[in-house]
Design an enzyme around this catalytic site. Sequence first.
Site, short mmCIF file in Angstrom:
data_model
loop_
_atom_site.label_atom_id
_atom_site.label_comp_id
_atom_site.label_asym_id
_atom_site.label_seq_id
_atom_site.Cartn_x
_atom_site.Cartn_y
_atom_site.Cartn_z
N LYS A 54 0.84 -1.21 0.00
CA LYS A 54 0.00 0.00 0.00
C LYS A 54 0.87 1.26 0.00
O LYS A 54 0.57 2.24 -0.70
CB LYS A 54 -0.95 -0.02 1.21
CG LYS A 54 -2.00 -1.14 1.10
CD LYS A 54 -2.77 -1.36 2.39
CE LYS A 54 -3.59 -2.64 2.29
NZ LYS A 54 -4.40 -2.89 3.51
N GLN A 98 -4.87 -1.76 9.66
CA GLN A 98 -4.55 -3.02 8.99
C GLN A 98 -5.13 -4.20 9.77
O GLN A 98 -4.90 -4.33 10.97
CB GLN A 98 -3.03 -3.17 8.81
CG GLN A 98 -2.60 -4.43 8.10
CD GLN A 98 -3.12 -4.50 6.67
OE1 GLN A 98 -3.04 -3.54 5.92
NE2 GLN A 98 -3.65 -5.65 6.29
N ASP A 121 -11.27 2.05 3.71
CA ASP A 121 -11.45 0.60 3.53
C ASP A 121 -12.93 0.25 3.31
O ASP A 121 -13.25 -0.86 2.88
CB ASP A 121 -10.94 -0.16 4.76
CG ASP A 121 -9.49 -0.62 4.62
OD1 ASP A 121 -9.02 -0.76 3.47
OD2 ASP A 121 -8.84 -0.85 5.65
C1 BQF Z 1 -0.95 -10.10 -5.57
C2 BQF Z 1 -5.48 -9.28 2.77
C3 BQF Z 1 -6.27 -11.32 3.76
C4 BQF Z 1 -6.32 -10.73 5.00
C5 BQF Z 1 -5.96 -9.40 5.15
C6 BQF Z 1 -1.09 -7.91 -4.37
C7 BQF Z 1 -1.97 -7.78 -2.15
C8 BQF Z 1 -2.13 -9.16 -2.14
C9 BQF Z 1 -1.80 -9.90 -3.26
C10 BQF Z 1 -2.36 -6.96 -0.96
C11 BQF Z 1 -4.98 -8.49 1.64
C12 BQF Z 1 -4.88 -9.07 0.27
C13 BQF Z 1 -4.58 -7.17 1.88
C14 BQF Z 1 -1.28 -9.29 -4.36
C15 BQF Z 1 -3.99 -6.31 0.79
C16 BQF Z 1 -4.64 -8.02 -0.79
O1 BQF Z 1 -0.08 -9.71 -6.37
O2 BQF Z 1 -1.63 -11.11 -5.81
C17 BQF Z 1 -1.43 -7.16 -3.27
O3 BQF Z 1 -1.56 -6.17 -0.52
N1 BQF Z 1 -3.61 -7.09 -0.36
C18 BQF Z 1 -4.69 -6.64 3.19
O4 BQF Z 1 -4.36 -5.49 3.44
O5 BQF Z 1 -5.18 -7.40 4.20
C19 BQF Z 1 -5.54 -8.69 4.04
C20 BQF Z 1 -5.85 -10.61 2.64
#
Ligand code: BQF
Length: 296
Positions: A54, A98, A121
Site C-alpha cells: 500500500k 490493517q 477501507d
Molecule cells: C498479488 C489481505 C487477507 C487478510 C488481510 C497484491 C496484495 C495481495 C496480493 C495486498 C490483503 C490481500 C490485503 C497481491 C492487501 C490483498 O499480487 O496477488 C497485493 O496487498 N492485499 C490486506 O491489506 O489485508 C488482508 C488478505
Amino acid sequence: MSAKIIDGSKVASELRDEVRQDVKDWVDEGHRPPFLQAILIGNNPASNTYIGAKTKACKEVGIETDTLRLPDTVSAKELKKTVRQCNQNDDVDGILVQLPLPSHLSSHDVIESIDYRKDVDGFHPMNVGRLAVGQPTFRSCTPAGIFELLKYYSIPTKSKHAVVVGASNIVGTPVSIMLSREHSEGKATTTICHKYTKDLTQHTIAADIIIVAAGQPNLIKGEMVKEGVVVIDVGISRVADETREKGYKLVGDCHFESVREKASWITPVPGGVGPMTVAMLMKNTLLAAKKSIYPG
Ligand code: BQF
C-alpha cells in the site's frame, strides 16, 4: 475450454496511472496531496507485506502516507485514542487500520471508532449500510476491485447466477450486496455459501460466476464447476515451497489447473484480485481527499 486469464496486475497498474493523473490535477488546482494514515498493530508478516504494498502504491500515485506502528500489546483504549486523533486531524484524509487485529482487540469496535468520512477501507457500518441501501459510499476495496475487473473484461453479471463462497465482512458480504441488489452494479441472482453450507458442489456447479473468498487452498476443484464459468479467486494463502527464496508461495482457493480447464475466465493468485484491492484503496483515498462521497 481453457480459461482466459484476468490480469489484475495489468488492470491495477492502469488504474494507478489514472489515479496518479487525478492526484496531479487535484494538486495542480492548488490542494495539498491526499494523505493516508495507516495503523499497523503488532508484526504479522503478511500484514507487513500488505502495508508495504500500500505504501509503494501511494508513492506511485502521489498520495502521501505514514504508518503508525503500535505494539501488539496496545490496549483498545490506546488504539481508539490514536484513531480519534487521526479523525480530528484535518491533514488526514483516509485512515486504514490493517487487519487482522491481535485477538484481544475487537475489529468491530476499532472500525466503528474511525470517522466514516475517512473510512477508505469501506468497513464502517455507515459505509456498509449505505452500500446496502444504494447510496454513494466508500466501497470496500476488494469487492470494488472485483467489479472493476469484470467491467474491464466486459464480463456481464446482470441476470447471471453468481455464487459467493465465504461470507466475511471484508469480502463475501459486501461482494454479495454488490452482486445481488437490483439498484447496484451486479443485478445477479446470488447465492451465498459459507462453512455451514451442506453441499457446496450443488451450488458451485450451477454458477455462472463464482467468487471464492474462503482462505482455503484447493476448496474449488474442476469437477465442482460447470463449463464456461467465470471464477474470481480472492483466496490468498501461504504454502511452503522450498524452491522459493522466501520458503513459501501464494495460492488461491481454487485448484487452478483443473478449474482453469473448464472456466471461461479465471483470476490467478498472485496477480489477480490482490493488486486491485490496493489500487481501489488509492481511488478511495482520493475520493476522501476530494470529499466526493461526503461533501462539507
Ligand atoms: C498479488 C489481505 C487477507 C487478510 C488481510 C497484491 C496484495 C495481495 C496480493 C495486498 C490483503 C490481500 C490485503 C497481491 C492487501 C490483498 O499480487 O496477488 C497485493 O496487498 N492485499 C490486506 O491489506 O489485508 C488482508 C488478505
